[in-house]
Enzyme design. Structure first.
Site, PDB file in Angstrom:
ATOM      1  N   GLU A 122       1.266  -0.985  -0.076  1.00  0.00           N
ATOM      2  CA  GLU A 122      -0.434  -0.529  -0.388  1.00  0.00           C
ATOM      3  C   GLU A 122       1.177   1.181  -0.249  1.00  0.00           C
ATOM      4  OE1 GLU A 122      -4.158  -1.023   1.934  1.00  0.00           O
ATOM      5  OE2 GLU A 122      -2.087  -1.708   3.472  1.00  0.00           O
ATOM      6  N   GLU A 142      -3.498 -10.585   3.720  1.00  0.00           N
ATOM      7  CA  GLU A 142      -5.310  -9.739   4.534  1.00  0.00           C
ATOM      8  C   GLU A 142      -5.957 -10.881   5.007  1.00  0.00           C
ATOM      9  OE1 GLU A 142      -2.779  -5.967   3.994  1.00  0.00           O
ATOM     10  OE2 GLU A 142      -3.370  -7.584   2.892  1.00  0.00           O
TER      11      GLU A 142
END
Length: 268
Positions: A122, A142
């Site tokens: 990210e 995740e």
């Protein structure tokens, strides 16, 4: 905050980041190599502060990882005590910091190697140019950890690689190599081993030599134009082109280019 507390906070920030200046280039090194540069609140806030206080003469920034990895992502130990409200605020804090990178007044290059996963990916997505060494690998674990991206990845990454590819990564834990990543849009450059930072420095030097207003237009106007309806985009392009061409620096560069061109075609 008292002077002693402020000094302690600044010292902690300086330990988490290694910030150096080379000419008009600022390098921001993530400095938790023993943790594969896992991102905790301290390092995120330090990054935010670095971008909020860029020196005036800086023309480009490079983010890189100290050690063998760019970043292994979120330090999960920080999540164990958070309730829902704290989790929301935590995610929004990451958003604010990564927005400072994406909307920085100067171009930002991420030099990638080793782990570029989760929050590390990210962070890389917030940069404008990504340079990957062969050791780099990209993943979003995740789904296997029972969490969801919280640093803007669901907005930025699909614009680079597409929703379907990101969906697959989160559901299955798929890992992409540097070679695959450069082909699919994770990075724009693939270097030889150990040459990621030097390539980033080369690109940063070239970028920093551009007219500042042109760089500003590319960073701020181009993303808006790309997402606007065609007529709005064309009008914005015309306005931005007019402003850029009216700039004194642009006029000087155009004159120099024309002079060099004229000199080349003069008979001997």
């Amino acid at each position: 905050m008292g002077h002693a507390a402020a000094d302690t906070a600044n010292a902690a920030s300086s330990e988490l980041l290694k910030i150096e200046t080379s000419g008009r280039i600022l390098t921001v090194g993530l400095n938790r190599p023993a943790k594969r540069n896992a991102l905790n609140d301290g390092i995120i806030l330090a990054i935010g502060e670095a971008f909020a206080t860029l020196p005036d003469g800086i023309g480009a920034v490079i983010i890189h990882g100290i050690g063998d990895h760019f970043s292994s992502g979120l330090d999960l130990s920080e999540l164990t005590e958070q309730d829902a409200t704290e989790g929301l605020r935590h995610s929004q804090m990451w958003h604010r910091v990564f927005d400072r990178i994406q909307y920085s007044r100067v171009p930002v290059i991420a030099a990638l190697k080793g782990a570029v996963i989760g929050g590390g990916l990210e962070l890389a997505c917030a940069a404008h140019i990504r340079v990957a060494e062969p050791s780099a690998y990209f993943a979003l674990p995740e789904g296997q950890r029972g969490i969801f991206v919280g640093g803007g990845g669901s907005v930025r990454l699909p614009r680079l690689i597409g929703v379907a590819r990101m969906t697959d990564m989160m559901l299955t834990g798929r890992v992409y190599s540097a070679t695959e990543g450069s082909a699919y849009g994770f990075a724009q450059y693939l270097t030889e081993p150990g040459e990621g930072l030097s390539k980033a420095m080369e690109l940063a030097a070239r970028i920093a030599s551009n007219a500042p207003l042109t760089n500003f237009a590319v960073l701020q106007a181009l993303p808006l134009i790309a997402e606007a309806n065609p007529q709005t985009g064309l009008l914005m392009e015309s306005l931005m082109a007019t402003v850029a061409q009216s700039d004194k620096e642009a006029k000087r560069r155009i004159r120099e280019f024309l002079d060099r061109k004229t000199a080349k075609v003069k008979p001997a």
